[in-house]
Design a protein around this motif. Structure first.
Motif, PDB file in Angstrom:
ATOM      1  N   LYS A 339       0.825  -1.204   0.000  1.00 25.94           N
ATOM      2  CA  LYS A 339       0.000   0.000   0.000  1.00 25.94           C
ATOM      3  C   LYS A 339       0.864   1.261   0.000  1.00 25.94           C
ATOM      4  O   LYS A 339       1.631   1.499   0.937  1.00 25.94           O
ATOM      5  CB  LYS A 339      -0.923   0.007   1.223  1.00 25.94           C
ATOM      6  N   ILE A 340       0.732   2.057  -1.057  1.00 28.54           N
ATOM      7  CA  ILE A 340       1.436   3.331  -1.126  1.00 28.54           C
ATOM      8  C   ILE A 340       0.720   4.340  -0.236  1.00 28.54           C
ATOM      9  O   ILE A 340      -0.502   4.455  -0.264  1.00 28.54           O
ATOM     10  CB  ILE A 340       1.496   3.860  -2.576  1.00 28.54           C
ATOM     11  N   GLU A 341       1.503   5.071   0.587  1.00 28.64           N
ATOM     12  CA  GLU A 341       0.938   6.094   1.459  1.00 28.64           C
ATOM     13  C   GLU A 341       1.625   7.433   1.207  1.00 28.64           C
ATOM     14  O   GLU A 341       2.750   7.497   0.700  1.00 28.64           O
ATOM     15  CB  GLU A 341       1.089   5.693   2.924  1.00 28.64           C
ATOM     16  N   LYS A 342       0.933   8.502   1.609  1.00 27.03           N
ATOM     17  CA  LYS A 342       1.438   9.858   1.422  1.00 27.03           C
ATOM     18  C   LYS A 342       1.827  10.446   2.787  1.00 27.03           C
ATOM     19  O   LYS A 342       1.055  10.371   3.740  1.00 27.03           O
ATOM     20  CB  LYS A 342       0.366  10.722   0.763  1.00 27.03           C
ATOM     21  N   PHE A 343       3.030  11.026   2.859  1.00 24.46           N
ATOM     22  CA  PHE A 343       3.506  11.616   4.108  1.00 24.46           C
ATOM     23  C   PHE A 343       4.066  13.013   3.841  1.00 24.46           C
ATOM     24  O   PHE A 343       4.657  13.260   2.789  1.00 24.46           O
ATOM     25  CB  PHE A 343       4.592  10.737   4.740  1.00 24.46           C
ATOM     26  N   MET A 344       3.920  13.898   4.830  1.00 22.35           N
ATOM     27  CA  MET A 344       4.383  15.272   4.686  1.00 22.35           C
ATOM     28  C   MET A 344       5.867  15.400   5.065  1.00 22.35           C
ATOM     29  O   MET A 344       6.315  14.837   6.063  1.00 22.35           O
ATOM     30  CB  MET A 344       3.552  16.213   5.563  1.00 22.35           C
ATOM     31  N   VAL A 345       6.592  16.136   4.246  1.00 27.49           N
ATOM     32  CA  VAL A 345       7.998  16.461   4.514  1.00 27.49           C
ATOM     33  C   VAL A 345       8.194  17.953   4.243  1.00 27.49           C
ATOM     34  O   VAL A 345       7.316  18.626   3.703  1.00 27.49           O
ATOM     35  CB  VAL A 345       8.960  15.628   3.641  1.00 27.49           C
ATOM     36  N   GLU A 346       9.350  18.440   4.608  1.00 27.00           N
ATOM     37  CA  GLU A 346       9.706  19.836   4.352  1.00 27.00           C
ATOM     38  C   GLU A 346      11.013  19.864   3.576  1.00 27.00           C
ATOM     39  O   GLU A 346      11.996  19.217   3.975  1.00 27.00           O
ATOM     40  CB  GLU A 346       9.874  20.586   5.679  1.00 27.00           C
TER      41      GLU A 346
END
Length: 430
Positions: A339-346
């Motif tokens: 399962k591909i997931e989306k995560f926040m980075v800077e």
């Protein structure tokens, strides 16, 4: 001198000197120069445009080649691939800056994030260690080391026969030894091929002829797909070179493949101890591909099969190097199963680069959920695509060992250059 130093710290002057001398943009983008001057001063500057083709740059729907416009008139749009030179003039008379602009076609790709299993076979066999050979009289030798073989060398052939596996090498050594013949090795070291002569010794322990080497012919692991181009069948993954675990030397590719992988567990990263994805190869034919290049920007080749991204059903445009900026972005990767997931980075810093390099971005994981599950960036995330404002900007490459929340990324523009010259896509890998 005081005035010069004061001017250097003036934000208006700094904004002028920070203007690029070259700029690449894609069709559909606007040309923008950020000058932090007051409006009344900005009106004293004008821009003169010369282009090698018609309609390379349009302002309000009009070709501006050979024309002058003001900073307050708006910004021209790139509409046709070509080159242009923009001359910034003061009071409409005095040239103070030239900016060369290259307009390139817009490139759209399927963003990755898929976990992939990597199987890589080297050209020849890699020397990963040395050992002592004891003969039947108790004498100890190290034939390969004495002949000049070093850890990290790649054995290409023995007595004119190309070698591709450790079993083959062992058989040739024993056969030549039984026949009383020396071994004529062709060894590759730092890109140069070196002939080496070795006399094999019969080992008392194994009762076979040996030369005192440990060798490896392949590497395997789990990484992340960065992008896929359906129009060409080409892909990019990992974002960094694959090196041998023992020698830390890049592996020269003989052949290899990527297949679908499933993540079974996570080892959380800590300061000084990088974390890791624990994965297994999946025997499913959704997609597969060849490995044709192993470069410092990742692995590249051709794929066939069904490659989709659950977050982006349509292909995304890429961001050129000069279009990437600091600020929020997102990373796509797999933490469990497929399962591909989306995560926040800077994106903390965009490193200025005039030539391609694998470390073009400094990124920091800001997503609490990802920090809790992995501690930050871990092994196996390499190649995870980075998306900013609806564009693919690059991929994760390395983690900071002493701070797993931070790491490096490679710009997508440099990664795409590595797909040039690859073979045509396969109809089917299996």
């Amino acid at each position: 001198m005081f005035l010069i130093i004061a001017a250097a710290f003036n934000p208006h002057v700094k904004s002028f000197f920070s203007l690029p001398t070259q700029q690449r943009v894609t069709v559909g983008d606007h040309i923008r120069f950020k000058l932090e001057f007051p409006q009344n001063l900005l009106k004293q500057f004008s821009l003169y445009v010369e282009s090698n083709e018609h309609n390379v740059l349009l302002l309000n729907g009009t070709d501006i080649s050979g024309k002058v416009f003001s900073f307050v008139d708006g910004w021209p749009m790139a509409t046709t691939p070509g080159k242009a030179n923009i001359q910034i003039r003061l009071f409409g008379l005095f040239p103070v800056k030239n900016v060369k602009v290259e307009v390139v076609p817009q490139t759209k790709l399927v963003p990755g994030g898929h976990s992939v299993g990597v199987l890589l076979h080297s050209e020849g066999v890699i020397v990963v260690g040395q050992s002592i050979v004891e003969d039947n009289n108790g004498n100890k030798f190290n034939p390969a080391k004495d002949a000049g073989i070093e850890v990290g060398d790649v054995i290409i052939s023995i007595n004119g026969q190309t070698v591709t596996s450790d079993e083959q090498v062992a058989k040739i050594i024993d056969t030549m030894g039984n026949e009383g013949k020396n071994l004529e090795l062709l060894v590759k070291r730092n890109g140069k091929k070196i002939p080496v002569t070795i006399k094999p010794i019969r080992c008392r322990e194994t009762e076979r002829f040996r030369i005192g080497l440990y060798i490896r012919d392949s590497a395997a692991g789990v990484g992340t797909l960065s992008f896929y181009d359906p129009s060409t069948g080409k892909y990019g993954a990992l974002g960094h070179v694959i090196t041998d675990a023992d020698t830390n030397q890049p592996i020269d590719v003989s052949d290899g493949m990527i297949v679908k992988a499933s993540i079974q567990g996570i080892q959380v990263g800590k300061s000084g101890v990088p974390g890791e994805k624990i994965g297994m190869f999946v025997n499913e034919k959704d997609f597969s591909g060849t490995i044709e290049k192993n470069t410092k920007y990742g692995i590249y080749g051709s794929m066939s099969g069904k490659i989709e991204n659950p977050y982006y059903r349509e292909m995304l445009p890429i961001a050129l190097a000069n279009q990437v900026k600091t600020g929020p972005a997102e990373m796509l990767t797999v933490l469990k199963g497929q399962k591909i997931e989306k995560f926040m980075v800077e994106i903390k810093k965009v490193l200025p680069q005039t030539v391609p390099d694998s470390k073009g971005l400094i990124i920091e994981v800001t997503d609490p959920r990802l920090l809790k599950k992995t501690g930050g960036i871990i092994q196996g995330m390499s190649g995870s695509p980075l998306i900013q404002e609806g564009k693919i900007v690059g991929a994760v490459t390395h983690v900071f060992i002493n701070d797993p929340t931070r790491g490096y990324g490679c710009l997508i523009e440099w990664m795409l250059k590595e797909t040039e010259g690859l073979n045509k896509p396969l109809i089917s890998f299996f």
